[in-house]
Design an enzyme around this catalytic site. Structure first.
Site, PDB file in Angstrom:
ATOM      1  N   HIS A 195     -15.942  -2.374   1.226  1.00 52.25           N
ATOM      2  CA  HIS A 195     -14.594  -1.773   1.199  1.00 52.25           C
ATOM      3  C   HIS A 195     -14.551  -0.417   1.914  1.00 52.25           C
ATOM      4  O   HIS A 195     -13.814  -0.268   2.892  1.00 52.25           O
ATOM      5  CB  HIS A 195     -14.056  -1.699  -0.228  1.00 52.25           C
ATOM      6  CG  HIS A 195     -12.878  -0.799  -0.380  1.00 52.25           C
ATOM      7  ND1 HIS A 195     -11.681  -1.027   0.269  1.00 52.25           N
ATOM      8  CD2 HIS A 195     -12.712   0.365  -1.059  1.00 52.25           C
ATOM      9  CE1 HIS A 195     -10.837  -0.051  -0.023  1.00 52.25           C
ATOM     10  NE2 HIS A 195     -11.439   0.808  -0.824  1.00 52.25           N
ATOM     11  N   HIS A 229     -15.291   7.554   0.065  1.00 53.93           N
ATOM     12  CA  HIS A 229     -14.046   7.876  -0.628  1.00 53.93           C
ATOM     13  C   HIS A 229     -13.955   7.415  -2.086  1.00 53.93           C
ATOM     14  O   HIS A 229     -13.177   7.959  -2.851  1.00 53.93           O
ATOM     15  CB  HIS A 229     -12.816   7.389   0.169  1.00 53.93           C
ATOM     16  CG  HIS A 229     -12.476   5.940  -0.026  1.00 53.93           C
ATOM     17  ND1 HIS A 229     -12.948   4.947   0.787  1.00 53.93           N
ATOM     18  CD2 HIS A 229     -11.706   5.324  -0.947  1.00 53.93           C
ATOM     19  CE1 HIS A 229     -12.480   3.788   0.385  1.00 53.93           C
ATOM     20  NE2 HIS A 229     -11.719   3.986  -0.681  1.00 53.93           N
ATOM     21  N   GLU A 234     -14.957   8.583  -7.888  1.00 56.72           N
ATOM     22  CA  GLU A 234     -14.239   7.830  -8.895  1.00 56.72           C
ATOM     23  C   GLU A 234     -15.130   6.786  -9.572  1.00 56.72           C
ATOM     24  O   GLU A 234     -15.030   6.573 -10.768  1.00 56.72           O
ATOM     25  CB  GLU A 234     -13.071   7.112  -8.209  1.00 56.72           C
ATOM     26  CG  GLU A 234     -11.791   7.134  -8.997  1.00 56.72           C
ATOM     27  CD  GLU A 234     -10.625   6.758  -8.104  1.00 56.72           C
ATOM     28  OE1 GLU A 234     -10.210   7.615  -7.302  1.00 56.72           O
ATOM     29  OE2 GLU A 234     -10.162   5.613  -8.189  1.00 56.72           O
ATOM     30  N   ASP A 235     -15.973   6.153  -8.785  1.00 56.23           N
ATOM     31  CA  ASP A 235     -16.682   4.980  -9.301  1.00 56.23           C
ATOM     32  C   ASP A 235     -18.179   5.159  -9.548  1.00 56.23           C
ATOM     33  O   ASP A 235     -18.849   4.211  -9.937  1.00 56.23           O
ATOM     34  CB  ASP A 235     -16.497   3.791  -8.335  1.00 56.23           C
ATOM     35  CG  ASP A 235     -15.034   3.416  -8.191  1.00 56.23           C
ATOM     36  OD1 ASP A 235     -14.252   3.765  -9.094  1.00 56.23           O
ATOM     37  OD2 ASP A 235     -14.677   2.787  -7.182  1.00 56.23           O
ATOM     38  N   ASP A 257      -7.085   3.146   3.284  1.00 53.07           N
ATOM     39  CA  ASP A 257      -7.583   2.577   2.030  1.00 53.07           C
ATOM     40  C   ASP A 257      -6.584   1.531   1.512  1.00 53.07           C
ATOM     41  O   ASP A 257      -6.936   0.401   1.176  1.00 53.07           O
ATOM     42  CB  ASP A 257      -7.742   3.732   1.022  1.00 53.07           C
ATOM     43  CG  ASP A 257      -8.198   3.277  -0.349  1.00 53.07           C
ATOM     44  OD1 ASP A 257      -9.001   2.318  -0.427  1.00 53.07           O
ATOM     45  OD2 ASP A 257      -7.762   3.884  -1.352  1.00 53.07           O
TER      46      ASP A 257
HETATM   47 MN    MN Z   1     -10.710   2.594  -2.021  1.00 52.50          MN
END
Ligand code: MN
Length: 473
Positions: A45, A69, A73-74, A136
């Site tokens: 991704h 990016h 967050e992940d 994105d």
């Molecule tokens: Mn993304």
């Protein structure tokens, strides 16, 4: 896949390939063991997002940030670690595209609103954040088939409400039209199929007419020794859908079929226009000079709709090769033109030339509450707009329903404060008069006059409202 990115990048910027490879390995390492709904490794991704941006000739920092990016967050990586490894510029870009933490909000809705506001206002900080977000979103929309139907519809709606208008305002038409078609496909699959079929039929039926025009125009321009290139385009599916929804039928959509004619210089644009009009009968009211009067998102081109074979309407768009880049990529075209300083030029152009920018900052200043902010953004900037002319011929963009008062304040605070009435298309009107598309507006002022309290409820723009209030006292 990494090779694809490297290959693209080496076409325009070979110096920093190592940094891009490093960002890729870093992201691959930390996303290890994570998978997308499609079942493929998660790293595909961010890599795809970087590829979309590399096609736009994005700079090294943007590409690294695209690869990284989703890291904050992940995964457990912190902003400080990104800074240590890649410097503060890249760390800031990644932070800019990262959602605000859940724990800061009382509800999921509040969190969503705050995040949407964060994306929209990041334009002022660094427009590259928004461009990464657009890429994105584009990749997420391209791979939406793996999500549940409810999510598909929810994302498509958000795309149409937020991301399509952003793409429009920065002039990124290529992204805009792909996002529109993908959204329509998930929101109204039946309609989409129906129009797709209509579009295919149009292309088959008009082929002869368009081939003839391309042949004739090619031949004419060659004889005049004008360097040129011609492309044929049919309106995108969403564009046709919108027109049909608002009551047009297929035979009176004037830009259903277009010929894009690119030439080398501005003076050759006008010469080409003359040559086309000498071969094909134009519709007078369909001529537009966006070269000397650019659209508010800096799109430049001459438009003229002419009658081709069988009375078929064909819009011809005549512009230089550079203008054509801007017509596809908008503000991001500076990555092509000016790779090294592009980021600063983009930020400066945005501030000075793109009309939505000032309104956006104004709304951000006036509305503290996220819900109110978003409501105003949607009604003032992201829905139907009208375009009116100043006496000098400049195009001013306003939300539908705007009054003469909104117009005056949009131009200058003093003009609004001293407004007494106006001439709209040479007719005298009062300040409350609602403007329509293409009105020519001349404000009449008196230096002794002051804003009136009744104006507050009549205006629709945030700036006019605030200025009237502050100047009443
Ligand atoms: Mn993304």
């Amino acid at each position: 896949m990494l090779e694809e990115l490297i290959k693209l990048v080496s076409l325009y910027d070979i110096d920093d390939i190592d940094k891009i490879k490093k960002a890729y390995s870093f992201a691959e390492h930390y996303h290890e063991g994570q998978f997308r709904e499609s079942g493929e490794a998660y790293i595909n991704h961010p890599l795809s997002v970087a590829i979309i941006l590399a096609e736009m000739h994005a700079d090294t920092e943007t590409l690294c940030a695209a690869l990284l990016h989703d890291i904050l967050e992940d995964t457990n990586v912190t902003k400080e670690e990104l800074e240590e490894n890649f410097g503060s510029e890249i760390a800031n870009l990644v932070d800019g595209v990262t959602k605000l933490a859940k724990m800061n909000f009382s509800s999921k809705e509040e969190q969503n609103l705050a995040n949407t506001r964060k994306i929209i206002t990041s334009i002022a900080e660094d427009v590259r954040i928004v461009i990464i977000k657009l890429a994105d979103r584009l990749h997420n929309m391209r791979t939406l088939q793996y999500k549940k139907p409810f999510k598909q519809k929810e994302n498509s709606l958000e795309t149409l409400e937020i991301f399509v208008p952003i793409a429009y305002h920065i002039g990124a038409y290529r992204i805009k039209s792909e996002l529109e078609d993908l959204s329509l496909h998930y929101l109204y699959p039946e309609k989409y199929k129906e129009i797709e079929e209509i579009k295919n039929n149009i292309e088959i039926n008009s082929k002869h007419c368009l081939d003839e025009m391309v042949y004739t125009i090619n031949d004419t321009l060659e004889k005049e020794r004008i360097m040129h290139e011609i492309k044929v385009r049919t309106k995108n599916i969403y564009g046709i859908y919108k027109r049909l929804e608002s009551g047009y039928n297929l035979s009176n959509i004037h830009d259903l079929l277009s010929l894009k004619i690119m030439v080398d210089t501005i003076s050759n644009c006008y010469q080409t226009l003359g040559l086309i009009h000498s071969k094909y009968k134009p519709i007078n009211e369909r001529f537009k000079d966006y070269i000397y009067n650019p659209k508010t998102n800096m799109y430049r081109s001459l438009h003229t709709t002419v009658f081709g074979e069988d009375e078929r309407l064909v819009q011809t768009q005549i512009r230089t090769f550079d203008m054509d880049k801007i017509a596809s990529f908008g503000l991001t075209t500076y990555w092509y033109i000016n790779n090294k300083d592009a980021r600063f030029i983009m930020q400066k152009e945005l501030k000075e030339k793109y009309q939505f920018y000032k309104s956006l900052l104004e709304i951000n200043k006036v509305f503290g509450d996220n819900k109110e902010f978003l409501r105003q953004i949607k009604s003032e900037l992201f829905t139907d707009k009208i375009y009116v002319y100043t006496p000098k011929g400049d195009i001013i963009e306003l939300p539908k329903g705007s009054t003469v008062i909104d117009f005056a304040y949009k131009i200058h605070t003093h003009l609004g404060n001293t407004l007494i009435n106006a001439l709209v298309n040479d007719k005298l009107v009062n300040p409350f008069h609602k403007l329509e598309n293409k009105d020519r507006v001349k404000v009449i002022t008196n230096d002794l006059s002051k804003p009136k309290e009744e104006w507050i409820d009549a205006v629709v723009t945030a700036k006019a409202k605030r200025k009237i209030k502050t100047n009443l006292q």
